[in-house]
Motif scaffolding. Structure first.
Motif, PDB file in Angstrom:
ATOM      1  N   PHE A   9       0.890  -1.157   0.000  1.00  0.00           N
ATOM      2  CA  PHE A   9       0.000   0.000   0.000  1.00  0.00           C
ATOM      3  C   PHE A   9       0.930   1.209   0.000  1.00  0.00           C
ATOM      4  CE2 PHE A   9      -1.439   3.140   3.260  1.00  0.00           C
ATOM      5  CZ  PHE A   9      -2.240   3.885   2.415  1.00  0.00           C
ATOM      6  N   TYR A  10       0.705   2.151  -0.910  1.00  0.00           N
ATOM      7  CA  TYR A  10       1.608   3.296  -1.022  1.00  0.00           C
ATOM      8  C   TYR A  10       0.842   4.592  -1.189  1.00  0.00           C
ATOM      9  CZ  TYR A  10       0.638   3.105  -6.043  1.00  0.00           C
ATOM     10  OH  TYR A  10       0.012   3.116  -7.263  1.00  0.00           O
ATOM     11  N   VAL A  11       1.507   5.693  -0.836  1.00  0.00           N
ATOM     12  CA  VAL A  11       0.933   7.030  -1.009  1.00  0.00           C
ATOM     13  C   VAL A  11       1.933   7.870  -1.779  1.00  0.00           C
ATOM     14  CG1 VAL A  11       0.025   9.098   0.138  1.00  0.00           C
ATOM     15  CG2 VAL A  11      -0.294   6.835   1.200  1.00  0.00           C
ATOM     16  N   CYS A  51       6.915   9.070  -3.967  1.00  0.00           N
ATOM     17  CA  CYS A  51       6.389   8.211  -2.909  1.00  0.00           C
ATOM     18  C   CYS A  51       6.753   8.818  -1.561  1.00  0.00           C
ATOM     19  CB  CYS A  51       6.944   6.798  -3.037  1.00  0.00           C
ATOM     20  SG  CYS A  51       6.232   5.661  -1.836  1.00  0.00           S
ATOM     21  N   ILE A  52       5.747   9.067  -0.735  1.00  0.00           N
ATOM     22  CA  ILE A  52       6.003   9.632   0.584  1.00  0.00           C
ATOM     23  C   ILE A  52       5.692   8.654   1.712  1.00  0.00           C
ATOM     24  CG2 ILE A  52       5.746  12.019  -0.165  1.00  0.00           C
ATOM     25  CD1 ILE A  52       2.899  11.956   1.057  1.00  0.00           C
ATOM     26  N   TYR A  53       5.069   7.514   1.368  1.00  0.00           N
ATOM     27  CA  TYR A  53       4.722   6.545   2.409  1.00  0.00           C
ATOM     28  C   TYR A  53       4.424   5.196   1.762  1.00  0.00           C
ATOM     29  CZ  TYR A  53       2.416   4.366   6.346  1.00  0.00           C
ATOM     30  OH  TYR A  53       2.096   3.509   7.362  1.00  0.00           O
ATOM     31  N   PHE A  54       4.796   4.138   2.438  1.00  0.00           N
ATOM     32  CA  PHE A  54       4.385   2.800   2.003  1.00  0.00           C
ATOM     33  C   PHE A  54       4.415   1.839   3.169  1.00  0.00           C
ATOM     34  CE2 PHE A  54       8.956   2.626   1.571  1.00  0.00           C
ATOM     35  CZ  PHE A  54       9.289   1.346   1.988  1.00  0.00           C
ATOM     36  N   GLU A  55       3.627   0.784   3.048  1.00  0.00           N
ATOM     37  CA  GLU A  55       3.594  -0.319   4.012  1.00  0.00           C
ATOM     38  C   GLU A  55       3.538  -1.610   3.206  1.00  0.00           C
ATOM     39  OE1 GLU A  55       0.747  -0.276   7.376  1.00  0.00           O
ATOM     40  OE2 GLU A  55       0.163   1.681   6.607  1.00  0.00           O
ATOM     41  N   THR A  56       4.218  -2.631   3.680  1.00  0.00           N
ATOM     42  CA  THR A  56       4.146  -3.934   3.023  1.00  0.00           C
ATOM     43  C   THR A  56       3.282  -4.881   3.848  1.00  0.00           C
ATOM     44  OG1 THR A  56       6.194  -4.670   4.081  1.00  0.00           O
ATOM     45  CG2 THR A  56       6.386  -3.687   1.892  1.00  0.00           C
ATOM     46  N   GLU A  79      -2.366  12.665   7.061  1.00  0.00           N
ATOM     47  CA  GLU A  79      -1.036  13.140   7.446  1.00  0.00           C
ATOM     48  C   GLU A  79      -0.607  12.549   8.782  1.00  0.00           C
ATOM     49  OE1 GLU A  79      -1.471  17.380   7.020  1.00  0.00           O
ATOM     50  OE2 GLU A  79      -1.275  17.244   4.835  1.00  0.00           O
ATOM     51  N   ARG A  80      -1.535  12.454   9.727  1.00  0.00           N
ATOM     52  CA  ARG A  80      -1.230  11.850  11.022  1.00  0.00           C
ATOM     53  C   ARG A  80      -0.894  10.364  10.843  1.00  0.00           C
ATOM     54  NH1 ARG A  80      -5.983  12.092  13.788  1.00  0.00           N
ATOM     55  NH2 ARG A  80      -5.748  14.334  13.918  1.00  0.00           N
ATOM     56  N   TYR A  81      -1.657   9.670  10.024  1.00  0.00           N
ATOM     57  CA  TYR A  81      -1.432   8.252   9.759  1.00  0.00           C
ATOM     58  C   TYR A  81      -0.031   8.027   9.207  1.00  0.00           C
ATOM     59  CZ  TYR A  81      -2.169   3.606   7.692  1.00  0.00           C
ATOM     60  OH  TYR A  81      -2.069   2.291   7.362  1.00  0.00           O
ATOM     61  N   MET A  82       0.362   8.834   8.236  1.00  0.00           N
ATOM     62  CA  MET A  82       1.689   8.668   7.636  1.00  0.00           C
ATOM     63  C   MET A  82       2.801   9.023   8.626  1.00  0.00           C
ATOM     64  SD  MET A  82       1.171   9.833   3.667  1.00  0.00           S
ATOM     65  CE  MET A  82       0.397  11.414   3.993  1.00  0.00           C
ATOM     66  N   LYS A  83       2.581  10.041   9.428  1.00  0.00           N
ATOM     67  CA  LYS A  83       3.591  10.459  10.408  1.00  0.00           C
ATOM     68  C   LYS A  83       3.788   9.380  11.483  1.00  0.00           C
ATOM     69  CE  LYS A  83       4.723  14.130  13.646  1.00  0.00           C
ATOM     70  NZ  LYS A  83       4.279  15.362  14.288  1.00  0.00           N
TER      71      LYS A  83
END
Length: 88
Positions: A9-11, A51-56, A79-83
Motif C-alpha cells: 500500500f503506497y501514497v 512516494c512519501i509513504y508505504f507499508e508492506t 497526514e497523522r497516519y503517515m507520520k
C-alpha cells in the motif's frame, strides 16, 4: 525456492500537493509508471509524483484494505497516519 511477492500500500504526493493512494506488488515499477503517464488517470496531469509513504503486507487483501481505510480519512488524518506509521 519460493518467490516472495510483497504487497504494498503506497501514497504518492503529486506536483500539486495532493495525495494518491494505491496498491502494487512492485513499488519502483509502479512509481515509474505513474511518472511516465502510464499509471492512474488521476496522476497523469499531476506529475511528477513521489512516494512519501508505504507499508508492506503478507497478502493483497490486507494491502487493499489498508488502501481503502486510508482513502476514507480526512487530509489531516492521512497526514497523522503517515507520520505515525511504521514506514516512510
Amino acid at each position: 525456492m519460493e518467490k516472495r511477492t510483497d504487497h504494498v500500500f503506497y501514497v504518492l504526493e503529486c506536483k500539486d500537493g495532493s495525495y494518491y493512494a494505491g496498491y502494487t506488488n512492485d513499488l519502483e515499477r509502479r512509481i515509474q509508471a505513474h511518472n511516465e503517464g502510464k499509471g492512474a488517470k488521476y496522476t497523469r496531469a499531476k506529475r511528477p509524483v513521489r512516494c512519501i509513504y508505504f507499508e508492506t503486507f503478507d497478502n493483497k487483501r490486507e494491502a487493499m484494505q489498508a488502501e481503502y481505510r486510508f482513502k476514507q480519512l480526512s487530509r489531516m488524518e492521512k497526514e497523522r497516519y503517515m507520520k505515525e506509521g511504521a514506514t516512510t
